[in-house]
Design a protein around this motif. Structure first.
Motif, short mmCIF file in Angstrom:
data_model
loop_
_atom_site.label_atom_id
_atom_site.label_comp_id
_atom_site.label_asym_id
_atom_site.label_seq_id
_atom_site.Cartn_x
_atom_site.Cartn_y
_atom_site.Cartn_z
N THR A 76 16.06 19.70 10.30
CA THR A 76 15.83 20.70 11.27
C THR A 76 15.45 22.11 11.15
OG1 THR A 76 18.03 20.84 10.44
CG2 THR A 76 17.71 18.69 12.22
N ASP A 77 15.51 22.39 9.58
CA ASP A 77 15.60 23.65 9.64
C ASP A 77 14.20 23.74 7.93
OD1 ASP A 77 17.32 25.36 11.39
OD2 ASP A 77 18.15 23.78 10.04
N VAL A 78 13.32 24.81 8.14
CA VAL A 78 12.16 25.09 7.07
C VAL A 78 12.35 26.57 6.67
CG1 VAL A 78 10.16 24.16 6.42
CG2 VAL A 78 11.15 22.44 8.09
N LEU A 79 11.64 26.33 5.53
CA LEU A 79 11.63 27.31 5.16
C LEU A 79 10.19 27.23 4.21
CD1 LEU A 79 14.07 29.73 2.80
CD2 LEU A 79 13.70 30.25 4.82
N LEU A 126 3.66 31.11 13.56
CA LEU A 126 3.91 29.74 12.44
C LEU A 126 5.80 29.33 13.36
CD1 LEU A 126 2.28 27.96 10.48
CD2 LEU A 126 1.79 27.68 13.09
N MET A 127 6.79 30.81 12.94
CA MET A 127 7.41 30.91 13.86
C MET A 127 8.17 31.11 15.00
SD MET A 127 9.59 33.23 10.55
CE MET A 127 11.27 33.17 11.01
N ALA A 128 6.86 32.18 15.77
CA ALA A 128 7.01 32.43 16.57
C ALA A 128 6.65 31.53 18.00
CB ALA A 128 6.60 33.43 17.12
N GLU A 129 6.27 29.96 17.24
CA GLU A 129 6.38 29.12 18.59
C GLU A 129 6.85 28.67 19.01
OE1 GLU A 129 3.11 26.48 16.42
OE2 GLU A 129 1.81 27.44 15.59
N ARG A 130 7.30 28.19 20.36
CA ARG A 130 8.24 27.21 20.76
C ARG A 130 8.67 26.12 19.49
NH1 ARG A 130 7.67 24.84 27.07
NH2 ARG A 130 10.42 24.11 26.95
N GLY A 131 9.76 25.55 19.55
CA GLY A 131 10.95 24.88 19.48
C GLY A 131 9.97 24.96 17.30
N SER A 132 9.40 25.85 17.20
CA SER A 132 9.11 25.96 15.34
C SER A 132 10.91 25.73 14.40
CB SER A 132 8.67 27.31 15.09
OG SER A 132 8.72 27.29 14.36
N LEU A 133 10.74 25.02 13.68
CA LEU A 133 11.57 24.13 12.68
C LEU A 133 11.66 25.64 11.87
CD1 LEU A 133 10.23 20.86 11.80
CD2 LEU A 133 12.78 21.40 13.34
N LEU A 134 10.54 26.60 11.34
CA LEU A 134 10.23 27.71 10.37
C LEU A 134 11.87 28.33 11.06
CD1 LEU A 134 6.60 27.74 10.37
CD2 LEU A 134 7.99 27.82 8.52
N ARG A 135 12.03 28.85 9.12
CA ARG A 135 13.13 29.92 9.97
C ARG A 135 13.20 31.18 8.95
NH1 ARG A 135 13.86 27.56 13.63
NH2 ARG A 135 15.11 25.57 13.21
#
Length: 278
Positions: free
Chosen positions: A45-48, A69-78
């Motif tokens: 659910t979450d990614v670095l 990529l973080m700014a994309e809708r629904g991104s998992l990147l934190r």
């Protein structure tokens, strides 16, 4: 649910990765869209993002890619763990810049594929010490023969939060437990270090490993660090060398099935969220 603290993304259309020329098994794009498809199926659910040792001149561009990529809708990147060069005088300027980058949660300098003495210079150690009080972590990726150098760096920087990658990179394929375990015990004595159980399938006999090959290594790390100082990572796509993301996630669940529910939850996501205040 899983918090993947160690995802590598490779976008050769935007960045240069010189080391991949000598790693044909990994020398291909590794895109967020492909990873996310599998992650959603596996409960991640979450990614670095973990730095991929891009060409040094492009370190800041790698952060820009992750931010996009973080700014994309629904991104998992934190967030991102950024590459750096603490052996160079320019580290201070990079650190000043990084503290204004919300995506950056820490730094890593690859050490296991570098000369063993890289981290022993005063410049390197003093630059890492600059992280004290910033809230930014420093990942250590070291072979067992380098564990002593890691201890020296940690002791020089008692107020820096360190993360030990890949269980300290044991040589599982060669049965290297005895050469590896004492260093883990020594590193774990330092309270400012957490251990990352990540991608160790890449260090096995890749065609023939079993859970029993992994079990003593994971058990020793958990015993020495305690369940409140463990985090999880995939090391995707490097974990493809030992079976892939799905295989590593399945192995993780199997290796921790007998843990208390709270200990599993801490490894899977809780400790990472606390460590980086996410």
């Amino acid at each position: 649910m899983l918090f993947d603290t160690h995802l590598h993304l490779v976008y050769p259309d935007r960045l240069r990765y010189p080391w991949l020329d000598d790693a044909p098994a990994l020398n291909r794009p590794s895109l967020m869209s492909d990873y996310a498809r599998a992650a959603h199926r596996l409960g991640i659910t979450d990614v670095l993002h973990m730095e991929v040792d891009v060409a040094p001149a492009q370190i800041r561009e790698e952060t820009a890619l992750v931010s996009d990529l973080m700014a994309e809708r629904g991104s998992l990147l934190r967030g991102a763990i950024s590459s750096c060069r603490p052996e160079e005088d320019g580290f201070a300027d990079l650190l000043d810049w990084a503290q204004d980058q919300p995506a950056i949660k820490g730094f890593r300098r690859i050490l296991h594929e570098m000369p063993d003495d890289l981290s022993t210079t005063p410049t390197f150690r003093d630059n890492v010490k600059r992280l004290s009080g910033t809230g930014l972590t420093f990942d250590l990726c070291v072979y067992p023969r380098q564990h002593g150098h890691a201890v020296a760096l940690i002791d020089h920087c008692p107020d820096v939060q360190f993360v030990l990658d890949h269980c300290g990179v044991p040589d599982i394929a060669a049965g290297g437990f005895d050469a590896w375990a004492p260093g883990i015990t020594e590193i774990a004595k330092r309270s400012n270090v957490v251990a990352k159980i990540s991608g160790i399938v890449a260090y096995t006999d890749r065609d023939a490993w079993t859970l029993d090959d992994l079990r003593p290594y994971v058990a020793h790390v958990a015993r020495q660090f305690g369940h409140d100082r463990l985090i999880w990572g995939s090391d995707s796509p490097v974990c493809n060398l030992g079976g892939g993301l799905e295989t590593w996630v399945g192995a993780t669940h199997a290796l921790t099935v007998d843990w208390l529910p709270g200990d599993r939850a801490a490894l899977y996501a809780g400790n990472a969220k606390r460590l980086w205040s996410l």
